[in-house]
Motif scaffolding. Structure first.
Motif, mmCIF file in Angstrom:
data_model
loop_
_atom_site.group_PDB
_atom_site.id
_atom_site.type_symbol
_atom_site.label_atom_id
_atom_site.label_comp_id
_atom_site.label_asym_id
_atom_site.label_seq_id
_atom_site.Cartn_x
_atom_site.Cartn_y
_atom_site.Cartn_z
ATOM 1 N N ARG A 1 -0.453 51.917 17.703
ATOM 2 C CA ARG A 1 0.116 52.394 18.191
ATOM 3 C C ARG A 1 -0.153 53.568 19.666
ATOM 4 N N ARG A 2 -0.879 54.464 19.035
ATOM 5 C CA ARG A 2 -1.244 55.338 19.685
ATOM 6 C C ARG A 2 -1.875 54.767 20.963
ATOM 7 N N ALA A 3 -2.901 54.209 20.553
ATOM 8 C CA ALA A 3 -3.693 53.908 22.232
ATOM 9 C C ALA A 3 -2.827 53.068 22.780
ATOM 10 N N ALA A 4 -2.205 52.064 22.201
ATOM 11 C CA ALA A 4 -0.902 51.020 23.031
ATOM 12 C C ALA A 4 0.125 52.228 24.830
ATOM 13 N N LYS A 5 0.948 53.092 23.283
ATOM 14 C CA LYS A 5 1.207 54.483 23.929
ATOM 15 C C LYS A 5 0.564 55.213 25.022
ATOM 16 N N LEU A 6 -0.730 55.722 24.700
ATOM 17 C CA LEU A 6 -1.834 56.618 25.358
ATOM 18 C C LEU A 6 -1.734 55.399 26.844
ATOM 19 N N ALA A 7 -1.960 54.117 26.786
ATOM 20 C CA ALA A 7 -2.518 53.169 27.580
ATOM 21 C C ALA A 7 -1.304 53.064 28.633
ATOM 22 N N ASP A 8 0.438 53.357 28.132
ATOM 23 C CA ASP A 8 1.104 53.134 29.294
ATOM 24 C C ASP A 8 1.779 54.047 30.057
ATOM 25 N N LEU B 1 -1.385 65.078 32.758
ATOM 26 C CA LEU B 1 -1.643 64.359 31.291
ATOM 27 C C LEU B 1 -1.296 65.523 30.207
ATOM 28 N N ARG B 2 -2.492 66.446 30.715
ATOM 29 C CA ARG B 2 -3.037 67.500 29.566
ATOM 30 C C ARG B 2 -3.820 66.467 28.100
ATOM 31 N N LEU B 3 -4.885 65.768 28.707
ATOM 32 C CA LEU B 3 -5.262 65.035 28.170
ATOM 33 C C LEU B 3 -6.542 66.587 27.661
ATOM 34 N N ARG B 4 -6.634 66.568 26.295
ATOM 35 C CA ARG B 4 -8.465 67.124 26.094
ATOM 36 C C ARG B 4 -9.425 65.774 26.765
ATOM 37 N N PHE B 5 -9.448 65.002 25.844
ATOM 38 C CA PHE B 5 -10.385 63.944 27.312
ATOM 39 C C PHE B 5 -9.723 62.426 27.412
ATOM 40 N N VAL B 6 -10.410 63.028 28.848
ATOM 41 C CA VAL B 6 -9.678 61.677 29.248
ATOM 42 C C VAL B 6 -11.107 60.637 29.802
ATOM 43 N N PRO B 7 -10.079 59.012 29.508
ATOM 44 C CA PRO B 7 -10.764 58.203 29.187
ATOM 45 C C PRO B 7 -11.974 57.856 30.607
ATOM 46 N N GLU B 8 -13.332 57.032 30.615
ATOM 47 C CA GLU B 8 -13.612 56.413 32.088
ATOM 48 C C GLU B 8 -12.771 55.574 32.320
#
Length: 108
Positions: A7-14, A83-90
């Motif tokens: 769910r966390r991945a789906a929420k982040l993807a959205d 989004l104030r992310l600590r790590f932003v995906p490539e």
């Protein structure tokens, strides 16, 4: 790429998809990217890579791919700030073939 199913991945993807679409409309100045549509985002299992699915009204072109790759760093840094992310995906941009497949796969 093994896809994340949590769910966390789906929420982040959205969140990434919505924010990228917003950045494309408001902040990108490149005229080649003006009619682009972000149709989805898929994350890998450890959420280090985001495949960004996109379409364009004029179809797929090398010029569009070059423009996206050129804007990749700006998009990634903007995502991190907004989004104030600590790590932003490539970010990896992938042409979305879903609509094309739906049109050509229909049988009379």
């Amino acid at each position: 790429m093994r896809r994340a199913t949590s769910r966390r991945a789906a929420k982040l993807a959205d969140m990434i998809m919505q924010e990228l679409a917003k950045i494309m409309v408001e902040d990108i100045q490149d005229p080649r990217l003006q009619l682009i549509t972000i149709s989805g985002v898929r994350l890998n299992r450890d959420m280090s890579v985001a495949e960004v699915l996109y379409t364009h009204i004029h179809g797929q072109s090398d010029e569009l791919t070059q423009a996206l790759n050129h804007a990749r760093g700006f998009l990634r840094s903007s995502l991190g700030q907004n989004l104030r992310l600590r790590f932003v995906p490539e970010l990896r941009f992938v042409w979305d073939t879903f609509l094309e497949e739906m049109v050509y796969d229909q049988k009379p």
